[in-house]
Scaffold this active site. Structure first.
Site, mmCIF file in Angstrom:
data_model
loop_
_atom_site.group_PDB
_atom_site.id
_atom_site.type_symbol
_atom_site.label_atom_id
_atom_site.label_comp_id
_atom_site.label_asym_id
_atom_site.label_seq_id
_atom_site.Cartn_x
_atom_site.Cartn_y
_atom_site.Cartn_z
ATOM 1 N N GLU A 1 -4.619 25.556 30.440
ATOM 2 C CA GLU A 1 -5.291 24.846 29.340
ATOM 3 C C GLU A 1 -4.277 24.403 28.276
ATOM 4 O O GLU A 1 -4.386 23.320 27.708
ATOM 5 C CB GLU A 1 -6.369 25.735 28.692
ATOM 6 C CG GLU A 1 -7.504 26.145 29.624
ATOM 7 C CD GLU A 1 -8.420 24.988 30.031
ATOM 8 O OE1 GLU A 1 -8.238 23.876 29.526
ATOM 9 O OE2 GLU A 1 -9.304 25.233 30.882
ATOM 10 N N ARG B 1 -3.660 20.396 27.633
ATOM 11 C CA ARG B 1 -4.160 19.885 26.345
ATOM 12 C C ARG B 1 -3.035 19.743 25.318
ATOM 13 O O ARG B 1 -2.896 18.707 24.673
ATOM 14 C CB ARG B 1 -5.238 20.814 25.781
ATOM 15 C CG ARG B 1 -6.430 20.944 26.705
ATOM 16 C CD ARG B 1 -7.561 21.740 26.090
ATOM 17 N NE ARG B 1 -8.482 22.212 27.119
ATOM 18 C CZ ARG B 1 -9.784 22.379 26.963
ATOM 19 N NH1 ARG B 1 -10.349 22.118 25.820
ATOM 20 N NH2 ARG B 1 -10.534 22.820 27.951
ATOM 21 N N ASP C 1 -10.593 21.399 41.691
ATOM 22 C CA ASP C 1 -10.646 19.952 41.445
ATOM 23 C C ASP C 1 -9.296 19.273 41.221
ATOM 24 O O ASP C 1 -8.884 18.390 41.970
ATOM 25 C CB ASP C 1 -11.589 19.656 40.257
ATOM 26 C CG ASP C 1 -11.330 20.538 39.018
ATOM 27 O OD1 ASP C 1 -10.448 21.415 39.066
ATOM 28 O OD2 ASP C 1 -12.020 20.332 37.996
ATOM 29 N N GLU D 1 -15.617 13.415 33.100
ATOM 30 C CA GLU D 1 -15.237 12.942 34.445
ATOM 31 C C GLU D 1 -15.897 11.625 34.863
ATOM 32 O O GLU D 1 -15.257 10.771 35.485
ATOM 33 C CB GLU D 1 -15.518 14.026 35.495
ATOM 34 C CG GLU D 1 -14.594 15.246 35.409
ATOM 35 C CD GLU D 1 -14.903 16.181 34.242
ATOM 36 O OE1 GLU D 1 -16.037 16.100 33.699
ATOM 37 O OE2 GLU D 1 -14.025 16.976 33.859
ATOM 38 N N THR E 1 -4.607 15.451 33.617
ATOM 39 C CA THR E 1 -6.020 15.781 33.844
ATOM 40 C C THR E 1 -6.792 15.966 32.533
ATOM 41 O O THR E 1 -7.997 16.181 32.538
ATOM 42 C CB THR E 1 -6.150 17.018 34.767
ATOM 43 O OG1 THR E 1 -7.497 17.129 35.208
ATOM 44 C CG2 THR E 1 -5.720 18.299 34.063
HETATM 45 C C1 DMJ Z 1 -10.724 19.165 30.947
HETATM 46 O O1 DMJ Z 1 -10.078 20.157 30.268
HETATM 47 C C2 DMJ Z 1 -9.917 18.640 32.095
HETATM 48 O O2 DMJ Z 1 -10.376 17.388 32.479
HETATM 49 C C3 DMJ Z 1 -9.912 19.564 33.276
HETATM 50 O O3 DMJ Z 1 -9.238 19.016 34.376
HETATM 51 C C4 DMJ Z 1 -11.327 19.860 33.696
HETATM 52 N N1 DMJ Z 1 -12.115 20.333 32.601
HETATM 53 C C5 DMJ Z 1 -12.077 19.633 31.343
HETATM 54 C C6 DMJ Z 1 -13.070 18.508 31.194
HETATM 55 O O4 DMJ Z 1 -14.237 18.636 31.825
#
Ligand code: DMJ
Length: 562
Positions: free
Chosen positions: A192, A196, A325, A460, A549
């Protein structure tokens, strides 16, 4: 929009359609009939004649009246007219004049401005009640702390820059300069924090050229390195960035597969910028290990990996949703980042998509919607997380980069399904998880279990809509995104500032605010909506940038990795 206080929530429930309010309709009907009987025959004939005339007139004029009505029902038209006038005076975007002209042409202005309004509203809540903290709690007007790193502020930096919100950006930069410190005794989650915070700092550095963000990224990157000191080189999930120690979660020695394989874009970029190879070495090592690890099924990977043995655990369960994912997403994106030269990544990606087709893709019985289910010890479960809606966008990005055309067919079908996951809900917002009907005799395609009805403002679907629009120019994708923005405004907006996750997407009367605005709403959801509505295809061109992501754009390298 959510009202400011608890008292006002009660007023919402007063409009409950099932309430047993007193109704004197029956009495009214009786007295009308009595009056009608008291009229003379002539009076009655006259009234009937007049009513018949009215009916004939009404039928004759119906087409033109209905046309007018339809015209009045088109709010987009009036919105776009009023906004084009005001914008030319008030807009302060940072793009060049030529870019600005392109961004604000072709009637896209009102939609772009609506996303900026949504961002400003979310930011206002964060600024007023959660400044410098991780997340806003918009209903209680307070904040939540996860790692104590100003998550929302950092996640939102590049979004503000892209949207041209100069003042907001300057405030946030000031906080990063004066307040942000990583030298604190706190356990952070490696994944995370990487996607982020490290991702947010690196992308903001690229967009602005401001060294401050690179210095902060270097500091954080070096503090995350203890996570990789494990017997297997598969990193621990948690690192204490102040003490320089790392550990797995208390209950297991396993790490989540998606977490250890979705930090590569950021660490590789950090090495390229600093010319210090250790960052890319530790993350490339993970990919090499996973590449040759037994326990995959046609390229599909289990959800856990052990930090001692380096082997997959909990084998036999395969999903494109939570815990797996972004493994698939980062296979493709690393290959693109490195100039399409790292063959093992491409091989693993192509094999995985074939595995998805073979084991996980099915169609619903009633409406023939294509979806991606899960496999558990060879039993198929028609369950799909909203998280899986990243896949249409990723597939489309692969095709844009020369991968098989039939991946696009799957992308188009899955995009329709993700759209239906919103459209078929009473609030127009998707639940966190759906189940699909396989039997044609079942009434509906999408089933939502009570525990899965929440919506966390996730990105998403709008992420995939952005890719699909960029590559196809089909305006339906923009319209779908626009509907989603309206639904966020209708059911998750809190009047004094901020947006909130909700408990029940099937209950438009009381969707049940959860009192939490996730940082990815600003970092991802609103950014992708903005890019979806922008006519400027050079704004973060997908031939120059790759999005991590968490939607932080990083440059595609001009030359292959060494
Ligand atoms: C985000 O932190 C990122 O996109 C991660 O890959 C999946 N979860 C959240 C958003 O849903």
């Amino acid at each position: 929009m959510y009202p400011p206080s608890r008292k006002d929530f009660i007023s919402l429930t007063l409009s409950d359609p099932h309430s047993h309010a007193y109704n004197n309709g029956k009495h009214r009907r009786q007295s009308c009939w009595r009056k009608w009987k008291q009229l003379s025959r002539l009076q009655r004939s006259l009234i009937l004649f007049l009513l018949a005339l009215l009916l004939i007139f009404g039928l004759l004029s119906y087409p033109s009246l209905s046309e007018q009505w339809r015209g009045k029902q088109c709010p987009k038209l009036s919105l776009s007219l009023s906004h084009t006038h005001t914008l030319s005076h008030t807009h302060t975007h940072t793009h060049t004049g030529r870019d600005r002209d392109r961004v604000f042409s072709a009637g896209a202005v009102d939609r772009l401005e609506a996303v900026r309004d949504a961002f400003r509203h979310a930011w206002k809540g964060y600024k007023d009640y959660a400044w410098g903290h991780d997340e806003l709690k918009p209903i209680s007007k307070s904040f939540g702390e996860w790692f104590g790193l100003g998550l929302t502020l950092i996640d939102a930096l590049d979004t503000m820059w892209i949207m041209g919100l100069k003042e907001e950006f300057a405030d946030a930069r000031n906080w990063v300069e004066k307040q942000l410190t990583f030298s604190k005794n706190v356990d952070v989650n490696l994944f995370e924090t990487t996607i982020r915070v490290l991702g947010g700092l690196l992308s903001t550095y690229h967009l602005t050229g401001d060294q401050l963000f690179l210095e902060k990224a270097k500091d954080l990157g070096s503090r995350l390195m203890p996570a990789f000191k494990t017997p297997s080189k598969i990193p621990f999930s948690d690192v204490n960035i102040g003490k320089g120690t790392a550990h797995p979660p208390r209950w297991t020695a396993d790490s989540t597969l998606a977490e250890v394989t979705s930090i590569q874009l950021e660490f590789r970029e950090l090495s390229r910028l600093t010319q210090e190879p250790q960052y890319q070495e530790v993350v490339n090592e993970i990919m090499k290990l996973v590449h040759k690890l037994p326990g995959k099924q046609d390229g599909l990977v289990p959800m856990f990996i052990n930090t001692n043995s380096g082997q997959f655990t909990h084998k036999g369960t395969f999903t494109l949703g939570a815990r797996a994912d972004s493994y698939y997403e980062y296979l493709l994106k690393q290959w693109i980042q490195g100039g399409k030269t790292e063959d093992e990544l491409l091989e693993d990606y192509l094999q995985a998509i074939e595995g998805v087709r073979k084991h996980l893709v099915r169609q619903t019985g009633p409406g023939r919607l294509t979806f991606v289910g899960e496999l558990s010890h060879n039993r198929f479960n028609p369950k799909m997380d909203h998280l899986v809606c990243f896949l249409p966008g990723t597939l489309a990005l692969g095709v844009h980069n020369g991968l098989p055309r039939d991946h696009m067919d799957l992308a188009v079908e899955l995009m329709e399904t993700c759209h239906q996951m919103y459209k078929q809900m009473e609030t127009g917002l998707s639940p966190e998880i759906v189940h699909f009907s396989l039997q044609a005799s079942d009434g509906r395609d999408v089933i939502v279990k009570p525990a899965d009805r929440h919506n966390l403002l996730r990105p998403e679907t709008v992420e995939s809509l952005f890719y699909m629009y960029r590559f196809t120019k089909d305006t339906k994708y923009r319209d779908w995104g626009w509907d989603i923005l309206q639904s966020f405004n209708n059911y998750t907006k809190v009047s004094d500032g901020g947006y909130t996750s909700i408990n029940n997407v099937r209950d438009p009367v009381n969707p049940g605010p959860r009192d939490k605005m996730e940082s990815f709403f600003l970092g991802e959801t609103l950014k992708y909506l903005y890019l979806l509505f922008s006519d400027d295809m050079e704004l973060l061109s997908l031939d120059k940038y790759i999005f991590n992501t968490e939607a932080h754009p990083l440059p595609i390298w001009p030359s292959p990795p060494k």
